[in-house]
Motif scaffolding. Sequence first.
Motif, PDB file in Angstrom:
ATOM      1  N   ARG A  15       0.861  -1.183   0.000  1.00 22.67           N
ATOM      2  CA  ARG A  15       0.000   0.000   0.000  1.00 22.67           C
ATOM      3  C   ARG A  15       0.896   1.231   0.000  1.00 22.67           C
ATOM      4  N   SER A  16       0.467   2.261  -0.688  1.00 26.97           N
ATOM      5  CA  SER A  16       1.277   3.469  -0.810  1.00 26.97           C
ATOM      6  C   SER A  16       0.542   4.692  -0.284  1.00 26.97           C
ATOM      7  N   HIS A  17       1.289   5.588   0.366  1.00 35.09           N
ATOM      8  CA  HIS A  17       0.818   6.862   0.936  1.00 35.09           C
ATOM      9  C   HIS A  17      -0.579   6.729   1.551  1.00 35.09           C
ATOM     10  N   ILE A  18      -0.725   5.782   2.463  1.00 32.05           N
ATOM     11  CA  ILE A  18      -2.021   5.508   3.084  1.00 32.05           C
ATOM     12  C   ILE A  18      -2.040   5.988   4.542  1.00 32.05           C
ATOM     13  N   SER A  19      -3.222   5.982   5.115  1.00 31.37           N
ATOM     14  CA  SER A  19      -3.375   6.184   6.553  1.00 31.37           C
ATOM     15  C   SER A  19      -4.343   5.149   7.097  1.00 31.37           C
ATOM     16  N   ASP A  20      -3.980   4.546   8.236  1.00 36.25           N
ATOM     17  CA  ASP A  20      -4.867   3.603   8.922  1.00 36.25           C
ATOM     18  C   ASP A  20      -5.661   4.297  10.021  1.00 36.25           C
ATOM     19  N   TYR A  21      -5.581   5.640  10.055  1.00 37.72           N
ATOM     20  CA  TYR A  21      -6.281   6.430  11.072  1.00 37.72           C
ATOM     21  C   TYR A  21      -7.084   7.521  10.369  1.00 37.72           C
ATOM     22  N   ALA A  22      -8.238   7.858  10.933  1.00 41.27           N
ATOM     23  CA  ALA A  22      -9.108   8.819  10.263  1.00 41.27           C
ATOM     24  C   ALA A  22     -10.047   9.502  11.252  1.00 41.27           C
TER      25      ALA A  22
ATOM     26  N   MET B 166     -13.729  11.134  22.487  1.00 42.16           N
ATOM     27  CA  MET B 166     -12.909  10.564  21.422  1.00 42.16           C
ATOM     28  C   MET B 166     -12.575  11.620  20.374  1.00 42.16           C
ATOM     29  N   LEU B 167     -11.382  11.505  19.801  1.00 44.56           N
ATOM     30  CA  LEU B 167     -10.903  12.490  18.842  1.00 44.56           C
ATOM     31  C   LEU B 167     -10.568  11.880  17.483  1.00 44.56           C
ATOM     32  N   PHE B 168      -9.869  10.738  17.468  1.00 41.19           N
ATOM     33  CA  PHE B 168      -9.427  10.142  16.206  1.00 41.19           C
ATOM     34  C   PHE B 168      -9.540   8.628  16.316  1.00 41.19           C
TER      35      PHE B 168
ATOM     36  N   SER C 140      -5.850   7.121   1.026  1.00 48.77           N
ATOM     37  CA  SER C 140      -4.704   8.033   1.056  1.00 48.77           C
ATOM     38  C   SER C 140      -4.819   9.007   2.213  1.00 48.77           C
ATOM     39  N   TRP C 141      -3.699   9.291   2.883  1.00 46.97           N
ATOM     40  CA  TRP C 141      -3.745  10.177   4.047  1.00 46.97           C
ATOM     41  C   TRP C 141      -4.184  11.593   3.675  1.00 46.97           C
ATOM     42  N   ALA C 142      -3.950  12.016   2.437  1.00 49.77           N
ATOM     43  CA  ALA C 142      -4.321  13.370   2.014  1.00 49.77           C
ATOM     44  C   ALA C 142      -5.705  13.438   1.399  1.00 49.77           C
ATOM     45  N   ASP C 143      -6.346  12.307   1.192  1.00 52.69           N
ATOM     46  CA  ASP C 143      -7.628  12.235   0.490  1.00 52.69           C
ATOM     47  C   ASP C 143      -8.722  12.961   1.274  1.00 52.69           C
ATOM     48  N   VAL C 144      -9.458  13.828   0.615  1.00 55.78           N
ATOM     49  CA  VAL C 144     -10.542  14.540   1.268  1.00 55.78           C
ATOM     50  C   VAL C 144     -11.617  13.578   1.765  1.00 55.78           C
ATOM     51  N   ASP C 145     -11.706  12.386   1.163  1.00 58.44           N
ATOM     52  CA  ASP C 145     -12.701  11.392   1.570  1.00 58.44           C
ATOM     53  C   ASP C 145     -12.177  10.404   2.614  1.00 58.44           C
TER      54      ASP C 145
ATOM     55  N   ASN D  66     -14.943  -3.010  14.054  1.00 63.45           N
ATOM     56  CA  ASN D  66     -14.410  -4.275  13.529  1.00 63.45           C
ATOM     57  C   ASN D  66     -15.449  -5.099  12.777  1.00 63.45           C
ATOM     58  N   CYS D  67     -16.442  -4.410  12.203  1.00 64.80           N
ATOM     59  CA  CYS D  67     -17.411  -5.090  11.342  1.00 64.80           C
ATOM     60  C   CYS D  67     -16.894  -5.095   9.908  1.00 64.80           C
ATOM     61  N   THR D  68     -16.521  -3.921   9.445  1.00 61.13           N
ATOM     62  CA  THR D  68     -15.983  -3.745   8.098  1.00 61.13           C
ATOM     63  C   THR D  68     -15.093  -2.507   8.106  1.00 61.13           C
ATOM     64  N   ASN D  69     -14.134  -2.472   7.193  1.00 60.26           N
ATOM     65  CA  ASN D  69     -13.316  -1.263   7.082  1.00 60.26           C
ATOM     66  C   ASN D  69     -13.784  -0.376   5.936  1.00 60.26           C
ATOM     67  N   MET D  70     -14.989  -0.623   5.445  1.00 68.02           N
ATOM     68  CA  MET D  70     -15.552   0.213   4.382  1.00 68.02           C
ATOM     69  C   MET D  70     -16.028   1.528   4.990  1.00 68.02           C
ATOM     70  N   ASN D  71     -15.021   2.362   5.375  1.00 67.43           N
ATOM     71  CA  ASN D  71     -15.286   3.640   6.028  1.00 67.43           C
ATOM     72  C   ASN D  71     -16.055   3.451   7.338  1.00 67.43           C
ATOM     73  N   GLU D  72     -15.491   2.597   8.179  1.00 67.37           N
ATOM     74  CA  GLU D  72     -15.991   2.347   9.523  1.00 67.37           C
ATOM     75  C   GLU D  72     -14.794   2.161  10.457  1.00 67.37           C
ATOM     76  N   THR D  73     -15.042   2.197  11.762  1.00 71.55           N
ATOM     77  CA  THR D  73     -13.978   1.963  12.730  1.00 71.55           C
ATOM     78  C   THR D  73     -13.554   0.500  12.655  1.00 71.55           C
ATOM     79  N   PHE D  74     -12.272   0.272  12.376  1.00 70.02           N
ATOM     80  CA  PHE D  74     -11.810  -1.092  12.100  1.00 70.02           C
ATOM     81  C   PHE D  74     -10.314  -1.181  12.366  1.00 70.02           C
ATOM     82  N   SER D  75      -9.912  -2.294  12.981  1.00 66.88           N
ATOM     83  CA  SER D  75      -8.488  -2.532  13.226  1.00 66.88           C
ATOM     84  C   SER D  75      -8.164  -4.001  13.010  1.00 66.88           C
TER      85      SER D  75
END
Length: 304
Positions: free
Chosen positions: A148-155, A204-206, A231-236, A252-261
């Motif tokens: 994976r390139s220029h990603i973020s696992d935090y949002a 909670m903050l992040f 992407s960490w810079a992605d507006v979405d 931890n249900c899905t990582n499709m724009n949900e809290t997931f680890s």
Amino acid sequence: MYLSCYSLFSSAIILMSRKTRKLPDEFRNGFTLIEILVVAGILSLLLALLLPAAMHVREAARRFQCSSNMRQIGLGILCYEGNYKRLPPSHTKSPDHNILTFILPFIEQEQVYKNFDLKLDWNKGKNAEARKAEIPIFRCPSAQIGPRSHISDYAANVKIQPAVYNPLIKRGIATKRKLWYNMLRPDQRPVRVAEVRDGMSYSMLFFEDGGRPYGYENRTHTGSTSITGASWADVDAFYYTHSPCNEIQLMNCTNMNETFSFHSGGCFFLYGDSSVTFHSEEINPETFFSRFTYNQRDRVNDEF
């Protein structure tokens, strides 16, 4: 376990070092086939006992690093607030940018920040190259799932959707609130610390949203490689909580724009005071909602 491993190792050494019976000189220093098989069996058992322990130690190190990454992001957000007297927005529109771009100068990434033109969208003009910078603290080491390139696992998790809280309110599991937003809100409504009436250390903050752009459900790869906001810079990169599972599970249900680890049993959460807490995926929804919102005066102290 370590005592058992030591005993097995000692037994192997004794077997290998004992004197053999009287044999002709050319065979006197050898080992019998039975001895070799016994030693091999003991060493194999020893290896089987040690490997899980070694894997556990490695994962513990990854979890520690993941927590440390979130704490550094939290300090960056607080430094931004100290400089601008307001919290950074979760994202901005026209031009389009994500919160992580705004805190770059406060996490020792000044040069990457200087490479951006904030008057242009995050992926336009010179920003198309600047956004490709690899920022180590944006990557959780537990999410070792492929290239994976220029990603973020935090949002930023901006809001809890009605489809989540309304059914829980009807069942008496959660209480009504006037506001379901997190303290990191879009650019139209930046939040000042004084507005966080529930307390920075209780809000909670992040959040973790690990693995993107690869799609996962219950830590099983769905085959998708195009989950948005990776992407960490992605507006979405921000998201809303909108898809619980098992009726009341909010992570931890899905990582499709949900809290997931990729941590067993839960996720790390960054709080407003830059502390990091690991919450179980079995956390009570009312507790989660209380910690998620920031100004409803609904503080709860129980974990579950």
